[in-house]
Design a protein around this motif. Sequence first.
Motif, PDB file in Angstrom:
ATOM      1  N   CYS A 288       0.845  -1.194   0.000  1.00 15.81           N
ATOM      2  CA  CYS A 288       0.000   0.000   0.000  1.00 15.81           C
ATOM      3  C   CYS A 288       0.884   1.249   0.000  1.00 15.81           C
ATOM      4  N   CYS A 293      -2.061   2.803   5.969  1.00 17.58           N
ATOM      5  CA  CYS A 293      -3.277   2.663   5.154  1.00 17.58           C
ATOM      6  C   CYS A 293      -4.345   1.891   5.927  1.00 17.58           C
ATOM      7  N   HIS A 295      -7.040   0.842   4.391  1.00 13.70           N
ATOM      8  CA  HIS A 295      -7.664   0.029   3.338  1.00 13.70           C
ATOM      9  C   HIS A 295      -9.156   0.321   3.251  1.00 13.70           C
ATOM     10  N   CYS A 301      -4.031   1.912  -2.525  1.00 10.28           N
ATOM     11  CA  CYS A 301      -4.245   0.771  -1.623  1.00 10.28           C
ATOM     12  C   CYS A 301      -4.270  -0.524  -2.431  1.00 10.28           C
ATOM     13  N   ARG A 302      -3.364  -1.399  -2.110  1.00  7.84           N
ATOM     14  CA  ARG A 302      -3.247  -2.654  -2.864  1.00  7.84           C
ATOM     15  C   ARG A 302      -4.420  -3.592  -2.614  1.00  7.84           C
TER      16      ARG A 302
HETATM   17 ZN   LIG Z   1      -4.310  -0.276   1.863  1.00  9.10          ZN
END
Ligand SMILES: [Zn+2]
Length: 345
Positions: A288, A293, A295, A301-302
């Motif tokens: 991220c 993060c 999320h 954000c991954r």
């Molecule tokens: Zn994230």
Amino acid sequence: MSPVPSLEPRLRRLGLDVGRLGEHLASRLAPLPLARVSVEHRGGYLLEGSAGQLRAGLTGRLRASVRGEPMERPVVGDWVAYSTTGGDAMAIHGVLPRRSSLVRRAADGGRAQLLVTNVELALIVAALLDGERPRGLERYLSMCLEGGVAPRIVLTKADRSSEAPAVVEALRQLAPGVPVHVVSALTGEGVEALRALLPDKTSVLLGNSGVGKSTLINAWLGHSALETRATRASDDKGRHTTTARHLFALPTGGVIIDTPGMRELGVWRAEEGLAETFAELEALALGCQFRDCSHTAEPGCRLLLAIAQGALDAGRLAAWKALSAEARQHAAPRARRGPRARRQR
Ligand SMILES: [Zn+2]
Ligand SMILES: Nc1nc2c(ncn2[C@@H]2O[C@H](COP(=O)(O)OP(=O)(O)OP(=O)(O)O)[C@@H](O)[C@H]2O)c(=O)[nH]1
Ligand SMILES: [Mg+2]
């Protein structure tokens, strides 16, 4: 010029060198003998010294000072100065300056736990069966990086897998520059080559439960000094056989520290369990854009990206968040109450 202090052979085998002895002799604790912490259990210690094994506690003064500075509390690997207390118990007066420390941090960066000190080499042990990305590997590697300890990766149970070349190659990408060893305690493959690295330093074995850390040390010792236990047949997970860190000098040279697989301490249990259950989310979250993060809606954000791409189930992310929040809530009051309360549980 002052004369070079002489090293008692037993202390030298435990890793004492002239530099450290000199430091001690120049300190306020100089009149007291030195020993190394080999085991720690419920407030008490086992020390290895020139007279062999000793039991010890802390002096009242040291106990009071570590209450405010938990990181100053002696742990396995530390060199300490001690005195007799009259009976057969010893009192630890102080800890010599540490050359390295392995510290485990919680995912939220809050609490930290000092694992071992004064180690030069960390063998991060994983079973070949666990695939190309052993659980917890990143954590162990960053712990070493942060602590100033050289890591090596050891893949065990080569006798049960033909995947070694693929896994070694994958690890070379994942952890460039970190040497990888392939061993089998069953056939003896690689066991001697690894032992040849150990003389003249202190090494620690890290890794999840059941990967074969204690088995490897037993192979080096040539007898079963440490308890080992078969992994669960259903999923090959370990049973947390080793329950405390344990330091000893190998007859063939070098000092080795066995450690329990993850989850050995109350405060960490919830988070470690979560980290294992949601390993792939933890790994993704490392990518991220923001370190903190949440999320939820952050750019870069991954996890949100993975959901959008259909690679991750939104429900799984929600479960992870909910359980992490719960674990933090449980952990916080305990941390406030301090070590005494924790010990009583
Ligand atoms: Zn994230
Ligand atoms: N086939 C095979 N089995 C192994 C090997 N190394 C360890 N084992 C087995 O794996 C099981 C777990 O080994 P342990 O040495 O207890 O594992 P550990 O890493 O010390 O686990 P904890 O103490 O719980 O952290 C035991 O049944 C060992 O006999 C190996 O190279 N090959
Ligand atoms: Mg063990």
